[in-house]
Motif scaffolding. Structure first.
Motif, mmCIF file in Angstrom:
data_model
loop_
_atom_site.group_PDB
_atom_site.id
_atom_site.type_symbol
_atom_site.label_atom_id
_atom_site.label_comp_id
_atom_site.label_asym_id
_atom_site.label_seq_id
_atom_site.Cartn_x
_atom_site.Cartn_y
_atom_site.Cartn_z
ATOM 1 N N LEU A 200 0.530 -1.176 -0.240
ATOM 2 C CA LEU A 200 -0.280 0.414 -0.541
ATOM 3 C C LEU A 200 0.370 1.696 -0.530
ATOM 4 O O LEU A 200 0.652 1.932 -1.002
ATOM 5 C CB LEU A 200 -1.100 0.177 1.191
ATOM 6 C CG LEU A 200 -2.714 -0.763 1.103
ATOM 7 C CD1 LEU A 200 -3.061 -1.215 2.357
ATOM 8 C CD2 LEU A 200 -3.099 -0.509 -0.035
ATOM 9 N N MET A 204 0.519 4.489 -2.703
ATOM 10 C CA MET A 204 0.049 5.845 -2.098
ATOM 11 C C MET A 204 1.181 6.664 -3.051
ATOM 12 O O MET A 204 0.874 8.058 -3.803
ATOM 13 C CB MET A 204 0.233 5.338 -1.044
ATOM 14 C CG MET A 204 -0.455 4.765 -0.372
ATOM 15 S SD MET A 204 -1.074 5.522 1.545
ATOM 16 C CE MET A 204 -0.402 6.485 2.101
ATOM 17 N N SER A 207 1.403 6.734 -7.149
ATOM 18 C CA SER A 207 0.290 7.501 -7.058
ATOM 19 C C SER A 207 0.101 9.441 -7.062
ATOM 20 O O SER A 207 0.263 9.736 -8.074
ATOM 21 C CB SER A 207 -1.100 7.396 -5.982
ATOM 22 O OG SER A 207 -1.386 5.922 -6.339
ATOM 23 N N ILE A 221 -7.805 10.437 -8.118
ATOM 24 C CA ILE A 221 -7.027 9.853 -7.078
ATOM 25 C C ILE A 221 -7.523 10.391 -5.655
ATOM 26 O O ILE A 221 -8.402 9.637 -5.341
ATOM 27 C CB ILE A 221 -5.830 10.242 -6.975
ATOM 28 C CG1 ILE A 221 -4.863 9.854 -8.024
ATOM 29 C CG2 ILE A 221 -5.811 10.267 -5.579
ATOM 30 C CD1 ILE A 221 -3.311 10.496 -8.006
ATOM 31 N N VAL A 222 -8.018 11.896 -5.969
ATOM 32 C CA VAL A 222 -8.931 12.018 -4.575
ATOM 33 C C VAL A 222 -10.637 11.449 -4.572
ATOM 34 O O VAL A 222 -10.901 10.844 -3.606
ATOM 35 C CB VAL A 222 -9.401 13.437 -4.260
ATOM 36 C CG1 VAL A 222 -10.556 13.999 -3.295
ATOM 37 C CG2 VAL A 222 -8.272 14.199 -4.930
ATOM 38 N N VAL A 224 -10.865 8.389 -6.334
ATOM 39 C CA VAL A 224 -10.581 6.765 -5.049
ATOM 40 C C VAL A 224 -10.633 6.846 -4.103
ATOM 41 O O VAL A 224 -11.051 5.711 -3.415
ATOM 42 C CB VAL A 224 -9.434 6.471 -6.362
ATOM 43 C CG1 VAL A 224 -9.092 4.348 -5.680
ATOM 44 C CG2 VAL A 224 -9.534 5.933 -7.944
ATOM 45 N N ALA A 225 -9.593 7.336 -3.430
ATOM 46 C CA ALA A 225 -9.062 7.704 -2.206
ATOM 47 C C ALA A 225 -10.636 7.697 -1.653
ATOM 48 O O ALA A 225 -10.726 6.670 -0.220
ATOM 49 C CB ALA A 225 -8.434 8.958 -1.567
ATOM 50 N N VAL A 226 -11.440 8.236 -1.726
ATOM 51 C CA VAL A 226 -13.220 8.580 -0.511
ATOM 52 C C VAL A 226 -13.571 7.434 -1.184
ATOM 53 O O VAL A 226 -14.287 6.841 0.063
ATOM 54 C CB VAL A 226 -13.786 9.824 -1.952
ATOM 55 C CG1 VAL A 226 -15.612 9.334 -0.972
ATOM 56 C CG2 VAL A 226 -13.098 10.848 -1.267
ATOM 57 N N MET A 228 -12.540 3.990 -1.466
ATOM 58 C CA MET A 228 -11.980 3.201 -0.791
ATOM 59 C C MET A 228 -12.157 3.322 0.500
ATOM 60 O O MET A 228 -12.290 2.282 1.536
ATOM 61 C CB MET A 228 -10.312 3.785 -0.915
ATOM 62 C CG MET A 228 -9.864 2.670 -2.595
ATOM 63 S SD MET A 228 -10.444 0.861 -2.400
ATOM 64 C CE MET A 228 -9.626 0.802 -3.945
ATOM 65 N N LEU A 229 -12.259 4.477 1.218
ATOM 66 C CA LEU A 229 -12.983 4.896 2.923
ATOM 67 C C LEU A 229 -14.470 4.575 3.143
ATOM 68 O O LEU A 229 -14.878 3.730 3.762
ATOM 69 C CB LEU A 229 -12.383 6.429 3.053
ATOM 70 C CG LEU A 229 -10.871 6.616 3.186
ATOM 71 C CD1 LEU A 229 -10.849 8.398 3.252
ATOM 72 C CD2 LEU A 229 -10.594 6.323 3.980
ATOM 73 N N PRO A 390 -14.457 -0.179 -7.167
ATOM 74 C CA PRO A 390 -12.891 0.197 -7.144
ATOM 75 C C PRO A 390 -12.493 0.162 -8.917
ATOM 76 O O PRO A 390 -11.490 1.136 -9.829
ATOM 77 C CB PRO A 390 -12.024 -0.831 -6.833
ATOM 78 C CG PRO A 390 -12.971 -0.634 -5.985
ATOM 79 C CD PRO A 390 -14.992 -1.033 -6.291
ATOM 80 N N LEU A 403 -5.349 -1.681 -7.477
ATOM 81 C CA LEU A 403 -5.994 -2.108 -6.328
ATOM 82 C C LEU A 403 -7.281 -1.923 -5.633
ATOM 83 O O LEU A 403 -7.829 -1.310 -6.455
ATOM 84 C CB LEU A 403 -5.828 0.442 -5.851
ATOM 85 C CG LEU A 403 -5.780 0.599 -4.110
ATOM 86 C CD1 LEU A 403 -5.126 -0.416 -3.347
ATOM 87 C CD2 LEU A 403 -5.918 1.960 -4.009
#
Length: 448
Positions: A200, A204, A207, A221-222, A224-226, A228-229, A390, A403
């Motif tokens: 991981l 990160m 990215s 990227i933002v 995808v991060a949101v 994932m959370l 995803p 990912l």
């Protein structure tokens, strides 16, 4: 009202952990074993040019190789001795479980208790060796077919690669069994968990570097991060969710004493199949095209096969549709293997238990099947959403590494299982302390 075990678990603290010396030894053994595994992921196999292989790997980093690389903690990208990881063992375990439901001799072993389970485990080890030999031979031939990757191609390279990769898989299988017996939790799951977690930070930083160079959209990227959370919260909620069926036990008489009827719960998870469906579905879809590309056959692919690859290639709509259908199919298929309503109903009848409003036997089995089918529908929908969303985002924003939701599911499931294992050890230690104190008080009581 909370049970005694739940009350003890609620009172656990660091003081209780400090006194649980056996648990501390198990944790240290697990950490040392996982460190040994991580060291092996950095030892390359002999005869491979690292720079040439890294360049060839980047061409397919988003496919099945990317998924296997994530599971192995980067061992595939470095072509290390643990590049096969424990995937042959997982495949062998699933095959043996499937055969145990259809082959009469294996089905009898499955019902023989501990002795039968040991024999099935031995069959799993033999099958793991066979699968590892076949896969390592395929990798060796594929490396040779890739121009410039192998420094000295030939029989010696093929033999050394097969021996090295197969030996690495067999060592990891043994290491996972040792962690299961002497450590905390399921050793095989912890090995995969460690591989994903260790990869991981690289993902990160990669990215952020690509976003700074302008090769990746920062907004993507933002997003995808949101996602994932949100997926983490959703996965934890579903994995902890259960449908509890009340099981009633009748009154019983033992000697001159009459014991009142007791009640308990039969917990049914929404996701009974676990992470097996997405792993199987993705492997079936991506493995053929990846083997063709990896073996250097991309320029000699027949026209019809190239057209099929264009329709169901990684990230294509056809691939996503087939991936979702495959997940749904394997959810129902694997759930039918791991949970047998008729066997469960028969066990309840043997111990005198029954579901209120349902007659023991056939009616109970039909009701269990009714409930389990509807839970599996929810579980299949949940896994499909977590795994496909995803994939859609990775394809839409052209993220050049894997990912997926499968990795997130594995990490969360193993974390919850390991925490539960540690908590059970602490509860057992608390019980032992209570029993010792009660014995001491009993021995110190004045005699009459």
């Amino acid at each position: 009202m909370a049970s005694a075990a739940e009350q003890l678990a609620a009172n656990l603290n660091f003081a209780a952990f400090a006194k649980a010396t056996d648990l501390q030894k198990r944790i240290w053994f697990t950490i040392i074993a996982l460190v040994v595994y991580r060291i092996g992921t950095f030892i390359p196999i002999p005869g491979v040019d690292p720079a040439a292989f890294a360049q060839a790997f980047q061409q397919q980093a988003g496919g099945i190789l990317g998924m296997f690389n994530t599971f192995s903690g980067g061992a595939v990208e470095r072509m290390a001795v643990f590049a096969l990881n424990v995937m042959p063992y997982i495949s062998a375990s699933i095959i043996v479980q499937l055969m145990a439901t259809s082959v009469p001799s294996l089905e009898r072993l499955k019902k023989e208790g501990e002795a039968g389970r040991k024999q099935l485990n031995q069959y799993t080890r033999y099958l793991t060796l066979v699968l590892a030999l076949g896969q390592s031979y395929g990798i060796a031939m594929g490396l040779q077919a890739s121009q410039g990757v192998v420094t000295n191609p030939g029989l010696f390279f093929v033999a050394s690669t097969v021996i090295t990769l197969t030996g690495g898989t067999m060592f990891l299988m043994w290491l996972g069994e040792q962690v299961t017996a002497r450590g905390v939790g399921n050793g095989i799951s912890l090995i995969i968990f460690t591989g994903i977690i260790s990869d991981l930070p690289r993902i990160m930083f990669q990215s952020l570097a690509l976003a700074r160079e302008g090769q990746l959209n920062p907004f993507g990227i933002v997003v995808v991060a949101v996602v994932m959370l949100a997926a983490i919260v959703f996965i934890v909620f579903i994995e902890r969710s259960q449908r509890r069926l009340v099981v009633q036990y009748p009154k019983r008489q033992q000697g001159n004493r009459m014991f009142m009827g007791e009640s308990s719960f039969l917990p049914l998870k929404i996701n009974t199949a676990g992470v097996i469906p997405p792993i199987f579905a993705s492997s079936l879809l991506l493995l053929p095209s990846t083997i063709i590309q990896f073996a250097g056959m991309g320029t000699n692919v027949p026209e019809w096969l190239a057209m099929v690859q264009g329709q169901i290639g990684y990230g294509k709509p056809g691939h996503l549709a087939l991936y979702g259908l495959g997940i749904i199919f394997f959810c129902f298929f694997y759930t039918s293997i791991v949970f047998n309503p008729e066997e469960t109903a028969d066990n309840l009848r043997k111990y005198g238990g029954f579901l209120p409003g349902r007659r023991p036997g056939k009616q109970t089995a039909e009701y269990l099947d009714f409930v389990l089918t509807r839970l599996t529908v929810l579980g299949a929908a949940y896994i499909t959403i977590v795994c496909l969303l995803p994939e859609v985002l990775i394809s839409a924003y052209s993220i050049p590494f894997y990912l997926g939701g499968t990795s997130v599911m594995i990490v969360i499931s193993v974390t919850l299982d390991t925490v539960a294992q540690i908590q059970s050890h602490l509860v057992a230690h608390q019980y032992e302390g209570l029993i010792k104190r009660s014995k001491l008080r009993g021995s110190g009581a004045p005699k009459r």
